[in-house]
Write an enzyme that holds these catalytic residues in place. Structure first.
Site, PDB file in Angstrom:
ATOM      1  N   HIS A  25       2.054  -7.279 -15.965  1.00  0.00           N
ATOM      2  CA  HIS A  25       1.516  -8.586 -15.585  1.00  0.00           C
ATOM      3  C   HIS A  25       0.047  -8.444 -15.207  1.00  0.00           C
ATOM      4  CE1 HIS A  25       2.469  -6.595 -11.804  1.00  0.00           C
ATOM      5  NE2 HIS A  25       1.635  -7.422 -11.193  1.00  0.00           N
ATOM      6  N   ASP A  51      -2.729 -10.114 -12.207  1.00  0.00           N
ATOM      7  CA  ASP A  51      -2.712 -10.823 -10.926  1.00  0.00           C
ATOM      8  C   ASP A  51      -3.525 -12.105 -11.058  1.00  0.00           C
ATOM      9  OD1 ASP A  51      -1.248  -8.744  -9.852  1.00  0.00           O
ATOM     10  OD2 ASP A  51      -3.008  -7.728  -9.022  1.00  0.00           O
ATOM     11  N   HIS A  94      -1.038  -4.547 -15.702  1.00  0.00           N
ATOM     12  CA  HIS A  94      -0.515  -3.330 -15.087  1.00  0.00           C
ATOM     13  C   HIS A  94       0.987  -3.446 -14.858  1.00  0.00           C
ATOM     14  CE1 HIS A  94      -1.840  -6.135 -11.956  1.00  0.00           C
ATOM     15  NE2 HIS A  94      -0.976  -5.576 -11.130  1.00  0.00           N
ATOM     16  N   ARG A 102       8.510   5.171  -3.659  1.00  0.00           N
ATOM     17  CA  ARG A 102       7.116   4.727  -3.736  1.00  0.00           C
ATOM     18  C   ARG A 102       6.939   3.484  -2.873  1.00  0.00           C
ATOM     19  NH1 ARG A 102       3.421   1.472  -6.753  1.00  0.00           N
ATOM     20  NH2 ARG A 102       1.431   2.558  -7.042  1.00  0.00           N
TER      21      ARG A 102
END
Length: 335
Positions: free
Chosen positions: A208, A210, A265, A275
């Site tokens: 996607h 941002d 990304h 993570r």
């Protein structure tokens, strides 16, 4: 649910078939900008034009504020699932698990989406941080304040590099009292089931861009983040818990009339390590009109129609993650 128990893997939603997990990536390098150096603004401009993404070192954000918030985030995501769910569902703020948005996207992730508006009173957080909710609020406030200041410094260096007279033309939108900036904590638990899926990648968070002006990302020392280069190659971003990563958002791409690139990304799940990422999304006020800046046009035609941030945000929420959100706001050249 991402709750530490054995997950149900939905291959159509989770698994990326674009390339074998062991195949070699292109040798593209991630741009690095040292904010203490005089060449920082030229390096920022180059990075924004070429890939819309760069790493920032010597950023000035106190390490103590980083570690305090990470500690609070680890505490939250370590809670039993029923306790975390007391902070959900996200509407849009609150706790979410696996489901990303309301249009069918899922990922190997759980998250906490928060507003940084000090006047916003959520009745969800005190019930989760019942031991000391003010400790979390304090850590969140200190961190987001420091990161916003750094983001504004970067945006002003961008304006300098673009030779815009009004140095705060971007940063003032983040500093505005009505700024629609948000903060997100993402937790990607280890996914041992990856071991049995040869030549596959488990999607933690799907590809996607941002929608905001700028995103400031910090994560722990676990890999997973990838960015898409101009040639479509997915490049893994080496983790660095002491640095920040900057994403150009859709709104900044529009304001620069496409000169800066909103970076696509994604995050891949890890088979053995957890993570944790913390992202500040710098957004303008809802009523702010987004359009290419006249001072950057120099006789060029506008590539985008003017829209308010509210209109774009509303449109973005009706799309899937991988959709090109700007497509509906692009000007169609006359045939």
């Amino acid at each position: 649910m991402v709750d530490g128990s054995k997950p149900v893997i939905e291959q159509s939603s989770y698994v990326d078939h674009s390339r074998p997990s062991g195949s070699a990536l292109s040798s593209h390098e991630i741009p690095v900008v040292d904010l203490s150096k005089p060449d920082s603004k030229s390096l920022i401009i180059k990075a924004c034009e070429e890939c819309g993404f760069f790493k920032v070192v010597n950023h000035g954000v106190p390490l103590d504020s980083i570690s305090r918030l990470e500690e609070e985030a680890v505490k939250f995501f370590s809670l039993p699932l029923p306790e975390k769910e007391r902070a959900g569902p996200p509407d849009p703020f609150g706790y979410g698990n696996k489901k990303i948005g309301c249009n069918g996207d899922v990922g190997w992730v759980e998250y906490l989406l928060l507003t940084i508006d000090p006047n916003f009173d959520s009745d969800k957080l005190p019930s989760v941080f019942n031991e000391n909710p003010e400790k979390f609020r304090s850590a969140l406030g200190d961190y987001t304040s420091a990161v916003r200041d750094m983001a504004c410094e970067i945006l002003e260096l961008m304006a300098d590099g673009l030779r815009i007279q009004q140095r705060d033309i971007f940063s003032k939108l983040l500093m505005d009292e009505q700024s629609d900036s948000v903060f997100r904590l993402n937790h990607y638990p280890p996914c041992p089931e990856l071991q049995s899926y040869d030549d596959r990648n488990m999607i933690g968070f799907g590809e996607h861009t941002d929608p905001q002006i700028i995103s400031v990302l910090r994560s722990n020392n676990t890999s997973g983040l990838q960015i898409s280069m101009k040639d479509g190659t997915w490049v893994s971003v080496p983790p660095d818990q002491n640095s920040f990563f900057i994403n150009v958002g859709d709104s900044l791409q529009v304001m620069t009339n496409g000169r800066f690139r909103s970076v696509r990304h994604r995050v891949l799940a890890n088979s053995s390590k957890s993570r944790l990422s913390m992202i500040y999304f710098g957004g303008p006020p809802l009523s702010e009109k987004i359009a290419p800046l006249p001072c950057l046009m120099k006789g060029k035609e506008s590539l985008y129609k003017e829209f308010t941030w509210f209109e774009y945000k509303k449109s973005a929420y009706t799309t899937r993650l991988a959709d090109n959100r700007l497509e509906h706001f692009q000007r169609v050249a006359a045939s």
